[in-house]
Design a protein around this motif. Structure first.
Motif, PDB file in Angstrom:
ATOM      1  N   VAL A 122      67.214  43.352   4.193  1.00 39.91           N
ATOM      2  CA  VAL A 122      68.421  43.577   4.646  1.00 39.91           C
ATOM      3  C   VAL A 122      67.318  43.517   6.117  1.00 39.91           C
ATOM      4  N   GLY A 125      66.567  39.264   6.999  1.00 46.59           N
ATOM      5  CA  GLY A 125      67.803  39.016   7.509  1.00 46.59           C
ATOM      6  C   GLY A 125      67.504  38.665   8.918  1.00 46.59           C
ATOM      7  N   PHE A 126      67.473  39.241   9.439  1.00 46.60           N
ATOM      8  CA  PHE A 126      67.389  39.602  11.080  1.00 46.60           C
ATOM      9  C   PHE A 126      66.764  39.217  11.681  1.00 46.60           C
ATOM     10  N   ARG A 200      68.841  33.492   5.320  1.00 45.61           N
ATOM     11  CA  ARG A 200      69.809  35.274   6.113  1.00 45.61           C
ATOM     12  C   ARG A 200      70.618  35.777   4.958  1.00 45.61           C
ATOM     13  N   VAL A 201      71.487  35.160   4.771  1.00 43.03           N
ATOM     14  CA  VAL A 201      72.213  35.484   3.834  1.00 43.03           C
ATOM     15  C   VAL A 201      71.393  36.255   2.726  1.00 43.03           C
ATOM     16  N   TRP A 204      70.539  39.109   3.343  1.00 44.58           N
ATOM     17  CA  TRP A 204      71.969  40.885   3.153  1.00 44.58           C
ATOM     18  C   TRP A 204      72.433  40.703   2.290  1.00 44.58           C
ATOM     19  N   THR A 205      71.845  40.123   1.527  1.00 43.74           N
ATOM     20  CA  THR A 205      73.052  40.547  -0.136  1.00 43.74           C
ATOM     21  C   THR A 205      71.741  41.817  -1.319  1.00 43.74           C
ATOM     22  N   ALA A 207      70.949  44.203  -0.044  1.00 37.70           N
ATOM     23  CA  ALA A 207      71.574  45.157  -0.169  1.00 37.70           C
ATOM     24  C   ALA A 207      72.964  46.039  -0.603  1.00 37.70           C
TER      25      ALA A 207
END
Length: 434
Positions: A122, A125-126, A200-201, A204-205, A207
């Motif tokens: 995650v 993605g940042f 980025r998405v 984030w997935t 997680a």
């Protein structure tokens, strides 16, 4: 002495192979699953889910590679380094997890590793720049490295020797499940969102594994004999796997893991980029071709489990190493304009390159006694993975002159290394785990 020797005569099965938890003979295609106790079935589900989501989080990077390279203006060497650092750090994670497996238990270690790789996936993605992405990916590799061994050791100690090959093969097949899920999500995300945010998405997935932790915490426990050993016996030092009869096994098992994973990660890391840049496929087209490869991978994992139990561990590794190397050479030499042949060869390539992994869980568990099983299995597999990382890295550096397709020959070299390693290893089929 018996505890550390690895002598098969020193191990005893609590239930005869082929019998279910009630002592009755089990038959049929799912006899391997029906032979489990209720606790064994829960452990199977936990290990399967853990490795599937491990695969998902790993595959996010290769599937986003082109978008990431464009966003940060990276060279092929820099993009290759993202995979390399993941695999190198997986060795550190694997060694740490191996010690934890033998000291605090299989289930606790499984939870720690799943939580680690989910968190840092995650955070990728940042990332605001390439160094931040590289560091986040490195820490993701620590969790990634330890999860497989924790789950594999956990379920190997519940499985009957008669079925162990196919049981661990089904656990291994969860990699294809996670890979397939990642391809589906990537195809949708990359085709609908701007590339600058789509990658980025995807991270984030990552997680998703957090949901698995709830199940593992509530339902899964170590095999009873392991729980008793952890509470009654003293700790065995890490150095034990480098002493006596175990030292030879550790060296050659690490070399085997190096070759197999060097070949596989060369394919997994660079094939999406090869299809997009040198074969001219769209995002949707690449997803379709990869899905054929992944379908072959799943079939290879589950089918090879029966081959491993029938032929034995070493013959199965040799068979699939030869087939994987040959098919990869054929795949990268398909003439331009013949993309349909990529579909034809995609299935058997995915089948064989994945089938070779089906023997690892059973083979490595059978090479080591219970007191150092986690350490030995995690060290050899993950240090081998770290060493194998240099194969896809070599592709990144060579691609500038030879193109990605020409540089993929490094994957073939990996399978040759695996064949050499088998010379120094014993056959373990039929070994009963203490």
């Amino acid at each position: 002495m018996c505890l550390l020797s690895g002598d098969r005569r020193c191990t005893v099965a609590s239930t005869p192979s082929g019998l279910g938890p009630d002592g009755q003979e089990v038959t049929g295609p799912l006899s391997w699953y029906r032979s489990f106790t209720r606790e064994g079935r829960r452990a199977f589900k936990g290990a399967f889910g853990g490795f599937a989501l491990d695969s998902y989080d790993f595959q996010v990077l290769p599937l986003s590679m082109v978008a990431i390279a464009g966003y940060f203006s990276l060279s092929t060497a820099q993009t290759g380094l993202l995979t390399t650092v993941t695999l190198l750090m997986s060795a550190i994670g694997g060694i740490l997890a191996g010690v934890l497996i033998d000291r605090v238990g299989r289930v606790r270690t499984l939870m720690i590793t799943v939580g680690t790789y989910a968190l840092f996936t995650v955070l990728c993605g940042f990332a605001l720049n390439y160094p931040m992405l590289l560091v986040s990916r490195a820490f993701q590799g620590i969790g990634f490295g330890g999860e497989w061994a924790a789950g594999a050791v956990l379920i190997a100690e519940y499985a009957k020797s008669r079925y162990r090959g196919r049981v661990l093969a089904f656990i291994q097949s969860s990699w294809a499940v996670g890979w397939g899920l990642a391809v589906i999500v990537s195809t949708v995300v990359m085709d609908t969102l701007d590339p600058a945010i789509a990658w980025r998405v995807m991270f984030w997935t990552g997680a998703l594994p957090a949901l698995l932790l709830v199940y593992v915490r509530r339902k899964v426990q170590d095999a009873p004999q392991v729980t008793r050993r952890l509470t009654k016996e003293g700790r065995v030092p890490l150095s034990s796997v480098f002493q006596g009869a175990l030292a030879r096994k550790t060296f050659f098992a690490t070399l085997l893991a190096t070759g197999v994973q060097g070949g596989y990660y060369t394919i997994a890391t660079w094939l999406p980029a090869y299809l997009k840049t040198e074969r001219g496929l769209t995002v949707v087209g690449t997803g379709g071709y990869l899905f054929v490869l992944i379908t072959g991978a799943f079939c290879g994992y589950v089918t090879a489990g029966y081959v491993v139990d029938f032929l034995g561990r070493k013959k199965s590794f040799a068979l699939f190493a030869v087939l994987s190397g040959g098919l990869l050479m054929a795949y990268i030499n398909i003439p331009q304009g013949s993309n349909r042949m990529l579909l034809v060869l995609g299935f058997p390539l995915g089948f064989c390159a994945s089938a070779i992994f089906s023997g690892f869980g059973a083979f490595l568990a059978e090479l080591y006694p219970s007191a150092v099983r986690g350490t030995g299995q995690s060290f050899t597999y993950n240090v081998g993975r770290a060493c194998g990382a240099f194969f896809p890295t070599s592709v990144g550096f060579a691609a500038g002159d030879e193109g990605v397709g020409g540089a993929l020959v490094y994957g073939v070299m990996g399978y040759a290394v695996a064949l050499i390693a088998l010379v120094g290893l014993p056959e373990t089929r039929g070994t009963e785990l203490s």
